[in-house]
Design an enzyme around this catalytic site. Structure first.
Site, PDB file in Angstrom:
ATOM      1  N   GLU A  17       0.848  -1.199   0.000  1.00  0.00           N
ATOM      2  CA  GLU A  17       0.000   0.000   0.000  1.00  0.00           C
ATOM      3  C   GLU A  17       0.881   1.244   0.000  1.00  0.00           C
ATOM      4  O   GLU A  17       1.831   1.332   0.783  1.00  0.00           O
ATOM      5  CB  GLU A  17      -0.901   0.024   1.240  1.00  0.00           C
ATOM      6  CG  GLU A  17      -1.779   1.285   1.265  1.00  0.00           C
ATOM      7  CD  GLU A  17      -2.696   1.352   2.475  1.00  0.00           C
ATOM      8  OE1 GLU A  17      -3.638   0.548   2.537  1.00  0.00           O
ATOM      9  OE2 GLU A  17      -2.455   2.209   3.342  1.00  0.00           O
ATOM     10  N   HIS A  76      -8.069   3.107  -3.822  1.00  0.00           N
ATOM     11  CA  HIS A  76      -9.037   3.286  -2.736  1.00  0.00           C
ATOM     12  C   HIS A  76      -9.981   4.436  -3.101  1.00  0.00           C
ATOM     13  O   HIS A  76      -9.572   5.388  -3.765  1.00  0.00           O
ATOM     14  CB  HIS A  76      -8.318   3.664  -1.433  1.00  0.00           C
ATOM     15  CG  HIS A  76      -7.384   2.630  -0.925  1.00  0.00           C
ATOM     16  ND1 HIS A  76      -6.975   2.578   0.382  1.00  0.00           N
ATOM     17  CD2 HIS A  76      -6.749   1.590  -1.547  1.00  0.00           C
ATOM     18  CE1 HIS A  76      -6.150   1.560   0.560  1.00  0.00           C
ATOM     19  NE2 HIS A  76      -5.980   0.953  -0.604  1.00  0.00           N
ATOM     20  N   TYR A 142     -11.981  -5.952   9.639  1.00  0.00           N
ATOM     21  CA  TYR A 142     -11.288  -5.600  10.879  1.00  0.00           C
ATOM     22  C   TYR A 142     -11.193  -6.810  11.815  1.00  0.00           C
ATOM     23  O   TYR A 142     -12.163  -7.131  12.516  1.00  0.00           O
ATOM     24  CB  TYR A 142     -12.054  -4.445  11.568  1.00  0.00           C
ATOM     25  CG  TYR A 142     -12.146  -3.234  10.655  1.00  0.00           C
ATOM     26  CD1 TYR A 142     -11.233  -2.197  10.742  1.00  0.00           C
ATOM     27  CD2 TYR A 142     -13.120  -3.176   9.652  1.00  0.00           C
ATOM     28  CE1 TYR A 142     -11.291  -1.120   9.870  1.00  0.00           C
ATOM     29  CE2 TYR A 142     -13.179  -2.103   8.767  1.00  0.00           C
ATOM     30  CZ  TYR A 142     -12.266  -1.086   8.889  1.00  0.00           C
ATOM     31  OH  TYR A 142     -12.307  -0.024   8.009  1.00  0.00           O
ATOM     32  N   ASP A 155     -20.098  -6.526  13.584  1.00  0.00           N
ATOM     33  CA  ASP A 155     -19.241  -5.997  12.519  1.00  0.00           C
ATOM     34  C   ASP A 155     -19.199  -6.980  11.345  1.00  0.00           C
ATOM     35  O   ASP A 155     -19.223  -6.575  10.175  1.00  0.00           O
ATOM     36  CB  ASP A 155     -17.832  -5.758  13.090  1.00  0.00           C
ATOM     37  CG  ASP A 155     -17.063  -4.705  12.312  1.00  0.00           C
ATOM     38  OD1 ASP A 155     -17.713  -3.814  11.715  1.00  0.00           O
ATOM     39  OD2 ASP A 155     -15.825  -4.766  12.292  1.00  0.00           O
TER      40      ASP A 155
END
Ligand code: FAD
Length: 293
Positions: A17, A76, A142, A155
């Site tokens: 990234e 992104h 996550y 989540d």
């Protein structure tokens, strides 16, 4: 190449990234970083978008450079505090830059900013499809639960909404304890989420990372890392070596446990990317040659 096809063709994917410079004058630096990353032949390079709430106009430009250097970009895109028109323009800019893959994100809420047309990443994913864009869509997840969510179970229920809308691959938030990742993977698969999940690993090589990005993500810090920091925070060279060693060890364990891929948060540090890639290359090569998957 669309990431869905990439994951079908490889057992263990490696990606990096990068974040675009805040100002145009920083483009020279990112060009040099990208050229060095190109030598490492990653499977793709992801390019962040207005991270931390800063309106950053260079994602499409950097993605274009990634392509020009023969690498696959994953751009992104965030939607929070944005209008539908703004998001549509940003998507069109990415399509014009030849981008095939996007990571659809809500983005971090900016205090005091005017509300936009989107509440969650799932709204953005639906929007991308409704507007007729043909991007392959990835999303975030996550292992320790998103900080705003009451429970990991809730989540994951919300995560499934994104996958059911057509997300083909997930990248995790950074984490330092692999047991959290493996527990998360058990829960994700039980929830019926069957797309590839790439583990996000951030090598902690600078003292500033501990108070900055790590604090922002609220990631749990294992005592092994606390000791490393306490001992070497004032010794940059040793901290870099210790951080590279920790990340290498973490990645080898993830690969041993059958992870679909590693996404390295390199903070634009090509040296760290190279050192870790050299360490893990033999493992990746072995895994990817095993059964011709
Ligand atoms: P969502 O999937 O929308 O989830 C956000 C929260 O809302 C979660 O708590 C979720 O459980 C909950 N939720 C979701 N849907 C619902 C629903 N229908 N009802 C109730 N609750 C719901 N930020 C940037 O600004 N730029 C970047 O480039 C960037 N890159 C990132 C890359 C990765 C791999 C990751 C993990 C994060 C990145 N971020 C980036 C940070 C990200 O924008 C934040 O973590 C943000 O707070 C959440 O984004 P999301 O897409 O995961 O949101």
């Amino acid at each position: 190449m669309r990431l869905a096809d990439l994951f079908k063709s490889k057992k263990a994917v490696l990606s990096f990234e990068v974040f675009p410079p805040k100002v145009q004058s920083g483009m020279e630096g990112i060009n040099a970083t990208l050229a060095s990353l190109g030598d490492l032949a990653p499977d793709y390079v992801s390019v962040t978008y207005s991270a931390g709430g800063s309106r950053n106009a260079h994602t499409a430009e950097v993605a274009r450079k990634v392509r020009a250097l023969g690498m696959e970009p994953l751009a992104h895109i965030t939607c929070v505090n944005s209008t539908a028109g703004e998001v549509k323009n940003a998507l069109s800019e990415l399509a014009d830059a030849g981008v095939e893959n996007v990571l659809a994100l809500r983005g971090d809420r900016v205090e005091g900013a005017t509300a936009g047309d989107f509440s969650y990443a799932s709204d953005l994913i639906r929007f991308i499809r409704e507007q007729g864009f043909s991007f392959d869509i990835s999303a975030a997840c996550y292992p320790e639960g998103h900080p705003e969510c009451d429970s990991l179970r809730d989540d994951i229920t919300n995560l499934k909404r994104k996958v059911d809308l057509g997300v083909t691959h997930l990248n995790t938030q950074l984490f330092f304890d692999n047991d959290d990742f493996f527990r998360f993977m058990d829960m994700v698969r039980l929830a019926g989420i069957n797309v590839p999940v790439q583990a996000g690993v951030m090598p902690l090589v600078k003292a500033s990372q501990f108070g900055g990005i790590v604090k922002m993500t609220a990631a749990k810090i294992p005592s092994k890392i606390s000791r490393m920091y306490a001992r070497f925070a004032d010794d940059p060279e040793s901290l870099t070596e210790a951080g590279i060693a920790y990340a290498t060890d973490q990645i080898i364990d993830l690969l041993s446990g059958g992870v679909d891929g590693i996404h390295l948060y390199i903070m634009n540090n090509a040296y760290v990317a190279r050192r870790i890639t050299e360490n893990i290359r033999p493992f990746l090569a072995k895994l990817n040659s095993e059964d011709g998957k």
